[in-house]
Scaffold this motif. Sequence first.
Motif, mmCIF file in Angstrom:
data_model
loop_
_atom_site.group_PDB
_atom_site.id
_atom_site.type_symbol
_atom_site.label_atom_id
_atom_site.label_comp_id
_atom_site.label_asym_id
_atom_site.label_seq_id
_atom_site.Cartn_x
_atom_site.Cartn_y
_atom_site.Cartn_z
ATOM 1 N N THR A 299 22.596 1.057 53.862
ATOM 2 C CA THR A 299 21.498 0.945 54.662
ATOM 3 C C THR A 299 21.110 -0.511 54.833
ATOM 4 O OG1 THR A 299 20.994 2.957 53.768
ATOM 5 C CG2 THR A 299 19.140 1.918 55.069
ATOM 6 N N VAL A 374 15.818 8.014 55.259
ATOM 7 C CA VAL A 374 17.251 7.981 55.095
ATOM 8 C C VAL A 374 17.506 8.328 53.793
ATOM 9 C CG1 VAL A 374 17.418 5.569 54.869
ATOM 10 C CG2 VAL A 374 19.405 6.679 55.629
ATOM 11 N N GLY A 375 18.934 8.844 53.553
ATOM 12 C CA GLY A 375 19.232 8.916 52.262
ATOM 13 C C GLY A 375 19.491 10.329 51.480
ATOM 14 N N GLU A 376 18.733 11.327 51.859
ATOM 15 C CA GLU A 376 18.654 12.589 51.358
ATOM 16 C C GLU A 376 17.577 13.401 52.301
ATOM 17 O OE1 GLU A 376 15.932 12.660 47.912
ATOM 18 O OE2 GLU A 376 15.656 10.954 48.277
ATOM 19 N N PRO A 377 17.841 14.852 52.166
ATOM 20 C CA PRO A 377 16.948 15.339 52.854
ATOM 21 C C PRO A 377 15.489 15.142 52.810
ATOM 22 C CG PRO A 377 18.695 16.613 51.996
ATOM 23 C CD PRO A 377 18.691 15.472 51.403
ATOM 24 N N ASP A 399 14.569 10.755 61.248
ATOM 25 C CA ASP A 399 14.952 11.161 59.945
ATOM 26 C C ASP A 399 16.704 11.076 60.472
ATOM 27 O OD1 ASP A 399 16.307 12.540 58.020
ATOM 28 O OD2 ASP A 399 15.406 14.524 58.361
ATOM 29 N N THR A 400 17.323 9.969 59.672
ATOM 30 C CA THR A 400 18.619 9.581 60.136
ATOM 31 C C THR A 400 19.797 10.042 59.089
ATOM 32 O OG1 THR A 400 18.379 7.543 59.011
ATOM 33 C CG2 THR A 400 17.642 7.280 61.221
ATOM 34 N N TRP A 401 20.689 10.820 59.532
ATOM 35 C CA TRP A 401 21.595 11.207 58.812
ATOM 36 C C TRP A 401 22.981 10.216 59.068
ATOM 37 C CZ3 TRP A 401 26.485 12.790 59.852
ATOM 38 C CH2 TRP A 401 27.468 13.171 58.476
ATOM 39 N N TRP A 402 23.367 9.766 57.959
ATOM 40 C CA TRP A 402 24.687 9.112 57.688
ATOM 41 C C TRP A 402 25.130 8.797 56.627
ATOM 42 C CZ3 TRP A 402 24.721 3.550 57.201
ATOM 43 C CH2 TRP A 402 23.285 2.993 57.091
ATOM 44 N N GLN A 403 26.267 8.030 56.096
ATOM 45 C CA GLN A 403 26.850 7.913 55.108
ATOM 46 C C GLN A 403 27.343 6.531 54.777
ATOM 47 O OE1 GLN A 403 29.760 11.175 55.637
ATOM 48 N NE2 GLN A 403 28.604 12.153 54.091
ATOM 49 N N THR A 404 27.481 5.936 53.670
ATOM 50 C CA THR A 404 28.390 4.843 53.269
ATOM 51 C C THR A 404 29.515 4.764 54.397
ATOM 52 O OG1 THR A 404 27.448 4.808 51.090
ATOM 53 C CG2 THR A 404 29.476 3.285 51.564
ATOM 54 N N ASP A 491 28.915 17.337 53.328
ATOM 55 C CA ASP A 491 27.356 17.935 53.409
ATOM 56 C C ASP A 491 27.617 19.238 54.102
ATOM 57 O OD1 ASP A 491 25.991 15.647 52.284
ATOM 58 O OD2 ASP A 491 25.741 14.764 54.457
ATOM 59 N N ILE A 503 20.195 18.752 57.736
ATOM 60 C CA ILE A 503 21.432 18.579 56.494
ATOM 61 C C ILE A 503 20.909 19.330 55.215
ATOM 62 C CG2 ILE A 503 22.624 16.834 55.266
ATOM 63 C CD1 ILE A 503 22.927 16.523 58.168
ATOM 64 N N ARG A 506 24.445 18.305 49.813
ATOM 65 C CA ARG A 506 25.917 18.142 49.669
ATOM 66 C C ARG A 506 26.510 19.604 49.043
ATOM 67 N NH1 ARG A 506 28.231 13.350 50.758
ATOM 68 N NH2 ARG A 506 29.927 14.170 49.498
ATOM 69 N N LYS A 600 19.117 8.666 44.177
ATOM 70 C CA LYS A 600 19.729 10.165 44.410
ATOM 71 C C LYS A 600 19.603 10.885 42.977
ATOM 72 C CE LYS A 600 22.785 9.962 48.044
ATOM 73 N NZ LYS A 600 22.692 8.575 48.303
HETATM 74 O O1 PRX Z 1 23.980 13.942 51.684
HETATM 75 C C1 PRX Z 1 23.815 13.031 52.631
HETATM 76 C C2 PRX Z 1 22.739 12.055 52.211
HETATM 77 O O2 PRX Z 1 23.230 10.888 51.557
HETATM 78 C C3 PRX Z 1 24.667 10.920 51.682
HETATM 79 C C4 PRX Z 1 25.149 9.644 52.070
HETATM 80 O O3 PRX Z 1 24.985 8.923 50.697
HETATM 81 P P1 PRX Z 1 25.216 7.277 50.916
HETATM 82 O O4 PRX Z 1 26.795 7.081 51.306
HETATM 83 O O5 PRX Z 1 24.657 6.805 49.860
HETATM 84 O O6 PRX Z 1 24.505 6.761 52.258
HETATM 85 C C5 PRX Z 1 23.131 6.802 52.318
HETATM 86 C C6 PRX Z 1 22.401 6.134 53.419
HETATM 87 C C7 PRX Z 1 22.992 6.441 54.779
HETATM 88 C C8 PRX Z 1 24.898 12.139 52.812
HETATM 89 O O7 PRX Z 1 26.332 12.626 52.545
HETATM 90 N N1 PRX Z 1 21.956 11.673 53.362
HETATM 91 C C9 PRX Z 1 21.842 10.655 53.849
HETATM 92 N N2 PRX Z 1 21.048 10.539 55.049
HETATM 93 C C10 PRX Z 1 20.411 11.952 54.995
HETATM 94 C C11 PRX Z 1 21.067 12.683 54.109
HETATM 95 N N3 PRX Z 1 20.790 13.929 53.719
HETATM 96 C C12 PRX Z 1 19.602 14.391 54.500
HETATM 97 N N4 PRX Z 1 19.192 13.878 55.544
HETATM 98 C C13 PRX Z 1 19.332 12.574 55.828
HETATM 99 N N5 PRX Z 1 18.560 11.874 56.817
#
Ligand code: PRX
Length: 637
Positions: A299, A374-377, A399-404, A491, A503, A506, A600
Motif C-alpha cells: 500500500t 484497505v487490507g482486510e474486510p 473500500d479498495t480490494w487488492w493485494q501485494t 480470496d 470480499i 481468505r 492481519k
Molecule cells: O484477503 C484480502 C485482503 O488482504 C489480502 C491482500 O493482502 P496484502 O497482499 O497484504 O495486501 C494488502 C493491501 C492491498 C487480500 O487477499 N484485503 C485487501 N484489501 C481488502 C481485503 N479484504 C477485504 N476488503 C478489502 N478492501
Amino acid sequence: MEIRDNLQIKTFAEYKKTYQKSIEEPEAFWKTVAEKFTWTKKWDKVLSADFKKPEVNWFQGATLNITQNCLDRHVKNHPNKNAIIWEPNDPNEESRHITYKQLQVKVCNFANVLKQNGIEKGDRVCIYMPMIPELAIAMLACARIGAIHSIVFAGFSSKAVASRINDSGCKMLITANDYYRGRKSIKLKEICDEALENTPSIETVIVYRRTVNPTSMKEGRDKFWFDELQKAYAECDPVEVEAEHPLFILYTSGSTGKPKGMVHTTGGYMVGTTYTFQNTFQLNEKDIYWCTADIGWITGHSYIIYGPLCAGATTVMFEGVPSYPDFDRFWEIIEKFKITHFYTAPTAIRSLAKQNVKHVEKHNLESLKVLGSVGEPINEEAWHWFNDNVGKTKCPIVDTWWQTETGSIMISPLAGVTATRPTFATLPLPGVQPAIMDDERNEIEFDGKVAEGKLTIKAPWPAIARTIWNNHQRYKETYFSAYPGYYFSGDGAYRDAVGNYRITGRVDDVVIVSGHNLGTAPIENAINEHEKVSESAIVGFPHDVKGNALYAYVILYDHNDATNSLKQEIRDMVSKNIGAIAKPQKIQFVTELPKTRSGKIMRRILRKIAANQTENMGDTSTLLNPDVVEEIQKKKV
Ligand code: PRX
C-alpha cells in the motif's frame, strides 16, 4: 500525467462506458492511458500475455524511467508544489515539506551515492528504514539508476531481514541508526548488525542518522548517509530501462513456506498504480492526500509513493502511531495539514473506534472529502463509525480490494462517482475482470443473480506481479494452477444482483461445518455488531460429529463484561444474522489477537490453539505482539 487530466472518470455513465471499452479493447484502452506518461521510447506491443504459461508483458519494446514521471515531469510544471509532507513521531519535532524540485535534487544526489558505492542497473538494494522522507528518497534513487529496491518493513526481525536479503542477493543495505515509534525506541542498526552476520552478498551499509545516539559502524562496510552525500553530485540523469525491467521486489507471506518475493516491473506498474490512484481517489490539484500505511507494505509503495507522485499529488508520510501521544493523533494530523483524502486500514479504525469519541470531536475535520479503507474486510460497525464520526456522512468511503500481487487497486468504488455500499468493495476498476468460480472450478457468469465463490481475475492488468524472485514455478503453482487461465486471488467473494463484489475473506479461512461452507468474515461481522464487542476472529477446529466447529476469539470494549450470558447473546446474534449453523461452539474472551505488523490476524496460530495443537506454533517472528499467544493459550476454553 497530471492529477486532473481527461483520464479521470467523472460520472457513473462514463464509468460504465470506460469499463466496457477496457474489456472489449484492452490494448486500445491501456494505450490511451499510457500515452499520458513520459517514455524514452514507445512500445512495439501494448500487451502480450498468457496466464496458462504464465507470462505477462506490458508495453514491450518501450523504455522509460519512472522517476522522470514522478519527479522531472512535475518539476517542469509545478516545481514548488509539495511532493511530500512529513509528520514526525514526536509532535514537537518540526514537520517537513519537500517540494517536487527539492525531492528531485535529493533523489539525484542520493542516486549518485548508490553509484559511487558500486550499485548498477539490476542490482538489488535492501531498504530497512523508518517512515522518514529518506526512505522515499532511497527508493526513488534506486529507480533513478535502474537498481531494484527490496524494502523490508522496519518492524521485522533481524532474521526476517537476513532471509530477505539472501533470497534476492542484495548488494547494499540502507538503514537508519535508531528511531522512536510512539514511546518505543527501536535500535534499527543493532538489528541490522545481527542480520549482517549472515548476509554475505552485502558490500555496503548506508546509515541515516535519525537520532544523535552513538551508532556502531563497521569499518569499510558501514557509511553515514550525510558523509556519502557530501561526496556526491546533485545531478543524475535517469537510466533508461525496459518497460519490463524489475522496479522492486516486495516480500509477502504465503500460507505455507517462506515469504514470496513478488517482482513488480516498471512500465505496467507505473501506468496501473497512477491510473487507479487518480480514479479511485478523485483528487484535485490542491488536495492533500494521506495514506497511513507503512512504505514497507505494498500500500505504501503504490499509494504513498509511486501512484501519488506520478500523478503529481501531495502525499503525506507519518512516522508515528495513531495512539501517540494520544488517541487523537490521526485527527490532529488531518486538522494540521487540512487533509482532504484519508486512506487507512480497518484495524486502525476499529482500535480508534474503541476510544472515547471526544478524541475525534475535538478536531476540525472539515477538510476531509474522501475516506479509504484497505487490507482486510471492513465490518459494518467500523464502516459506520468511520462514516459517521470521521466523514460526518459527507465523505464517500472507498473500500479498495487488492493485494501485494495485484500491485494496484482492483475492486473499489470511485469516490463520488460510483456508489458505495458498506462492507462491499463494489465494482471492478476499468481493465479489471473479476470472476467468481464455483466448487466445480467453473466460472459463475454474471446473470443478474447473486453468486458466491472463489475470486479470480480472468485477464491481465498492467500492475500484476510478473513472477516470484527466483521461483517462477511457485508463482505458477500459487496463482495460476487452481483455475487454468485465471489468476487466483486466494480470496472468496460474494457478488450481489447488480454486480457489486464483497470480499468474504481468505478462502483458506473457510470452515466447513456439517457440510456447510462458512466464511469466517461474515460471522465475525455479525459478532462485531454486538455493542459490547470490539473485534473478533473465528477459526475452525475439528469436531467429532460436524467435521468442524467454530471457535470465536472475542475482544470486548470492556473486559468486565466477559460473562456467560454475553456468550449466549453473541451466539444469538450470529444465529439471527446468519443462521444457527454459524453459531460458534466455543467463545473465548481475549484482550488482544495475534496480529502481524500489518494488522492481519494470524489465524494459523488461533487455529492451532483451538485445535489443541500447540506443540509447534510455527514461525511467530512476524507477530506484532508475540506474548499474546501464550496469554490466549492459558485461558483457552
Ligand atoms: O484477503 C484480502 C485482503 O488482504 C489480502 C491482500 O493482502 P496484502 O497482499 O497484504 O495486501 C494488502 C493491501 C492491498 C487480500 O487477499 N484485503 C485487501 N484489501 C481488502 C481485503 N479484504 C477485504 N476488503 C478489502 N478492501
